[in-house]
Scaffold this motif. Structure first.
Motif, PDB file in Angstrom:
ATOM      1  N   PHE A 103       2.231   7.837   8.159  1.00  9.20           N
ATOM      2  CA  PHE A 103       2.944   6.572   7.995  1.00  9.20           C
ATOM      3  C   PHE A 103       4.429   6.786   8.224  1.00  9.20           C
ATOM      4  O   PHE A 103       5.012   7.749   7.720  1.00  9.20           O
ATOM      5  N   TRP A 162      -6.156   8.802   6.029  1.00 11.37           N
ATOM      6  CA  TRP A 162      -5.501   8.844   4.717  1.00 11.37           C
ATOM      7  C   TRP A 162      -6.510   8.806   3.582  1.00 11.37           C
ATOM      8  O   TRP A 162      -6.297   9.430   2.533  1.00 11.37           O
ATOM      9  N   ASP A 163      -7.605   8.110   3.767  1.00  6.14           N
ATOM     10  CA  ASP A 163      -8.639   8.095   2.727  1.00  6.14           C
ATOM     11  C   ASP A 163      -9.209   9.497   2.498  1.00  6.14           C
ATOM     12  O   ASP A 163      -9.607   9.832   1.380  1.00  6.14           O
ATOM     13  N   HIS A 213      -5.932   4.882   8.512  1.00  4.95           N
ATOM     14  CA  HIS A 213      -6.461   4.608   7.173  1.00  4.95           C
ATOM     15  C   HIS A 213      -7.649   5.512   6.861  1.00  4.95           C
ATOM     16  O   HIS A 213      -7.801   5.975   5.723  1.00  4.95           O
ATOM     17  N   SER A 236      -3.851   1.752  13.221  1.00  8.88           N
ATOM     18  CA  SER A 236      -3.839   1.674  11.761  1.00  8.88           C
ATOM     19  C   SER A 236      -5.210   1.935  11.163  1.00  8.88           C
ATOM     20  O   SER A 236      -5.324   2.578  10.118  1.00  8.88           O
ATOM     21  N   ALA A 237      -6.279   1.465  11.805  1.00 11.06           N
ATOM     22  CA  ALA A 237      -7.620   1.681  11.255  1.00 11.06           C
ATOM     23  C   ALA A 237      -7.948   3.172  11.207  1.00 11.06           C
ATOM     24  O   ALA A 237      -8.477   3.677  10.207  1.00 11.06           O
ATOM     25  N   MET A 294       0.814  -1.206   0.000  1.00 11.78           N
ATOM     26  CA  MET A 294       0.000   0.000   0.000  1.00 11.78           C
ATOM     27  C   MET A 294       0.849   1.257   0.000  1.00 11.78           C
ATOM     28  O   MET A 294       0.434   2.312  -0.414  1.00 11.78           O
ATOM     29  N   GLY A 330      -4.633   4.953  -1.226  1.00 14.29           N
ATOM     30  CA  GLY A 330      -5.772   4.941  -0.324  1.00 14.29           C
ATOM     31  C   GLY A 330      -6.096   3.516   0.109  1.00 14.29           C
ATOM     32  O   GLY A 330      -5.529   2.546  -0.384  1.00 14.29           O
ATOM     33  N   PHE A 331      -7.035   3.377   1.022  1.00 13.14           N
ATOM     34  CA  PHE A 331      -7.392   2.069   1.549  1.00 13.14           C
ATOM     35  C   PHE A 331      -8.793   1.672   1.080  1.00 13.14           C
ATOM     36  O   PHE A 331      -8.946   0.728   0.318  1.00 13.14           O
ATOM     37  N   SER A 332      -9.812   2.424   1.474  1.00 15.70           N
ATOM     38  CA  SER A 332     -11.134   2.204   0.881  1.00 15.70           C
ATOM     39  C   SER A 332     -11.432   3.250  -0.181  1.00 15.70           C
ATOM     40  O   SER A 332     -12.501   3.277  -0.767  1.00 15.70           O
ATOM     41  N   SER A 340      -4.273   7.892  -4.725  1.00  7.68           N
ATOM     42  CA  SER A 340      -3.145   8.031  -3.811  1.00  7.68           C
ATOM     43  C   SER A 340      -2.947   9.508  -3.492  1.00  7.68           C
ATOM     44  O   SER A 340      -3.539  10.385  -4.126  1.00  7.68           O
ATOM     45  N   ASN A 380      -0.335   5.686  11.969  1.00  8.67           N
ATOM     46  CA  ASN A 380      -0.563   4.290  11.599  1.00  8.67           C
ATOM     47  C   ASN A 380      -0.033   3.333  12.662  1.00  8.67           C
ATOM     48  O   ASN A 380      -0.638   2.292  12.932  1.00  8.67           O
TER      49      ASN A 380
END
Length: 437
Positions: free
Chosen positions: A314, A341-342, A338, A334-335, A1, A366-368, A372, A330
Motif C-alpha cells: 500500500f 495482505w490477508d 488484498h 487492489s483485489a 482500512m 485485513g480485508f477478508s 491487522s 494495491n
C-alpha cells in the motif's frame, strides 16, 4: 482500512555517546532474556542520473562528463554528481554511513529491499538506440565501446560496485540477503516490464548469496528449510510456460524464480523474500506460492513470519504525493493486493519493503481476514528522497534503516534510525521499541 501511523514521537537528536549506546543496545530486557537473532533492513541506494535530489547536487560538477542512463541515447550530462556516483550510480555517502551504522549494531543479517542499482535497462546484447530510446536494434559486430556502453555491462558494473560496498559488512559478521527491485528486473524503455535477461543478470550477481551455507555456518547461523520458487509452470528446456501436466498458473509468473523468490528458517523465525516484478506479472506478489510457503512453515512450528519485497503493498500517502499504477501492489491491482495482505494478516507477518524513497510505519487491517499487520516501508538507503518539500513529518526526508531484535522469550522489537540530508547531523531515533508479532 489503512489506519494512521500509530507511532510518531518527536525526533530527538542524540549525543554521540548516547547514540553509540543505542547502536549496540537491544530493546530493554533483562540479562536473562537476551537477543537470540537480529536483522537490519533497508532498500533503495541507487543514484538517479536525471532526477537526483537537490541536496546532493554539486553545481560545480554540472556537465562534467556523462552518466549512464537506461533510456534515450544511454548517456546524460552529469547533473551534478561526484565523478564516483556519476559512474557507479550509487548515493555512496549516505549508503556508506548506513552500512557503517549497521556494522556497529552487529545484526546477524541485513535484508536489502531492492533497487541497489540504477539498472532499468535490458541486460542483453549491445544495441543501437534511437534518440528517444523507443527503437533499438542489435549490433551484429559490436566494438569495445559498444560493449562497454551496453546495458549488460552497466548492470554488471553497478552490481559490482554495490557488492564492493557491502563486502565489509559481510566480512564482519552480518550476512546480506538481497531482494530484487524493479530497477534490477525491469526495463524502462520496454514499458517498465520485467525482462528475462535482467533476471539472469540478478542471478549471476546475487545468486551466491542465496544461500551461502558455508558462510552462514561460519557466522553462527543455522538456516533450514530453504525453499526456492522453482516455478513448476516454466519449462527451462523450451522456455515455455504452463507445460503439461499443469493446466493453471495461479501466480502468472512466466520464468523460474528460484533465486528471486525464496524463503528459509532460522530457529522459529521464517523469512520470505518475494519478487514483486516477476516476468509476466509486474506489480504483483506471488500470493499462491507465499500461502503454501507460510502454511508449511507454520506446520513445522514457525512462530514469527517476516516477508521482504520491493514494492509496498500500500502506498504511503505523504503530503503532495501522487501514486500511479506502479507505486504499490494495491495501485496496480487492489483485489490481488488484498489477497496478499490477508496472507500477511493470517500469519501475523510483518512486511518490509522499499520503492518509495521514504520511511513509513503503517498498521493495516485485513480485508477478508480479521486482524491487522505491519507494513514497514524503508526505501531510504540513499536514493533521491520521495518528496522534495516539507510534508509536516520530519521523518519523510531521512535516510534511515530498521533494526529488529528477537528475544529469547519470543518477543520481537523494532527500532528505526535515520539522519537528514546534510549527512553530517547526528543520527536520530525514529521509532523506538515497536513490538512486532
Amino acid at each position: 482500512m489503512i489506519t494512521p501511523k500509530l507511532f510518531a514521537p518527536a525526533l530527538k537528536t542524540l549525543s554521540a555517546a548516547l547514540f553509540t549506546a543505542l547502536l549496540v543496545s537491544a530493546p530493554a530486557h533483562a540479562a536473562s532474556n537476551p537477543v537470540v537473532l537480529s536483522f537490519s533492513t533497508v532498500g533503495d541506494s541507487r543514484q538517479d542520473p536525471v532526477n537526483l535530489d537537490p541536496s546532493v547536487k554539486n553545481a560545480s560538477l554540472v556537465g562534467q562528463g556523462y552518466c549512464q542512463t537506461p533510456s534515450g541515447t544511454g548517456i546524460t550530462p552529469n547533473p551534478g554528481l561526484s565523478g564516483q556516483d556519476c559512474k557507479w550510480l550509487q548515493n555512496s555517502k549516505a549508503w556508506a554511513r548506513i552500512l557503517s551504522a549497521i556494522q556497529a549494531q552487529k545484526t546477524n543479517l541485513m535484508f536489502f529491499n531492492g533497487d541497489m542499482i540504477m539498472g532499468y535497462g535490458k541486460a542483453g546484447v549491445p544495441v543501437a538506440r534511437t534518440s528517444n530510446g523507443v527503437g533499438e536494434a542489435a549490433i551484429t559486430s559490436p566494438t569495445v565501446t559498444d560493449v562497454a556502453n551496453s546495458d549488460l555491462m552497466q548492470f554488471y558494473k553497478q552490481y559490482g560496485f554495490w557488492r564492493g560496498m557491502i563486502a565489509n559488512l559481510m566480512e564482519t559478521g552480518t550476512y546480506v540477503v538481497p531482494v530484487p527491485g524493479n530497477h534490477e528486473v525491469q526495463c524502462k524503455r520496454c514499458g517498465k516490464s520485467a525482462q528475462a535477461e535482467n533476471e539472469t543478470a540478478w542471478k549471476d550477481n546475487m545468486g551466491d548469496l542465496i544461500m551461502d551455507g558455508n558462510r552462514l555456518t561460519k557466522l553462527g547461523l543455522t538456516v533450514t528449510n530453504f525453499n526456492p520458487y522453482n516455478n513448476p509452470y516454466y519449462d527451462p528446456a523450451t522456455l515455455a510456460t504452463t507445460p503439461a501436466p499443469y493446466a493453471v498458473n495461479p501466480d502468472g509468473v512466466t520464468t523460474d524464480q528460484s533465486q528471486l523468490t525464496y524463503s528459509f528458517d532460522i530457529g522459529t523465525s521464517h523469512f520470505a523474500v518475494i519478487n514483486t516484478d516477476a516476468v509476466g506479472k509486474d506489480g504483483y506478489a506471488p500470493s499462491a506460492w507465499l500461502e503454501n510457503d507460510f502454511s508449511a512453515a507454520k506446520a513445522r512450528g514457525a512462530a514469527h513470519f517476516f516477508a521482504f519485497g520491493h514494492k509496498p503493498a500500500f502506498f504511503y500517502n505523504y503530503l503532495g504525493s501522487a501514486p500511479s499504477s506502479t507505486s504499490s501492489l494495491n495501485d496496480k491491482d487492489s483485489a490481488a493486493a488484498h489477497v496478499f495482505w490477508d496472507i500477511m494478516v493470517k500469519y501475523q507477518a510483518t512486511y518490509f519493503c522499499g520503492h518509495e524513497h521514504i520511511y513509513s510505519l503503517q498498521k493495516i487491517n485485513g480485508f477478508s481476514q480479521a486482524g491487522s499487520a505491519y507494513q514497514v516501508l524503508v526505501g531510504s538507503g540513499g536514493s533521491p528522497f520521495e518528496t522534495s518539500v516539507a510534508t509536516g513529518n520530519p521523518k519523510d526526508r531521512m535516510y534511515s534503516w530498521a533494526k529488529i531484535s528477537i528475544l529469547q522469550d519470543g518477543k520481537v522489537y523494532m527500532n528505526t534510525y535515520g539522519f537528514d540530508d546534510t549527512m553530517v547531523d547526528p543520527v536520530v531515533r525514529l521509532d523506538s521499541s515497536i513490538r512486532l508479532p
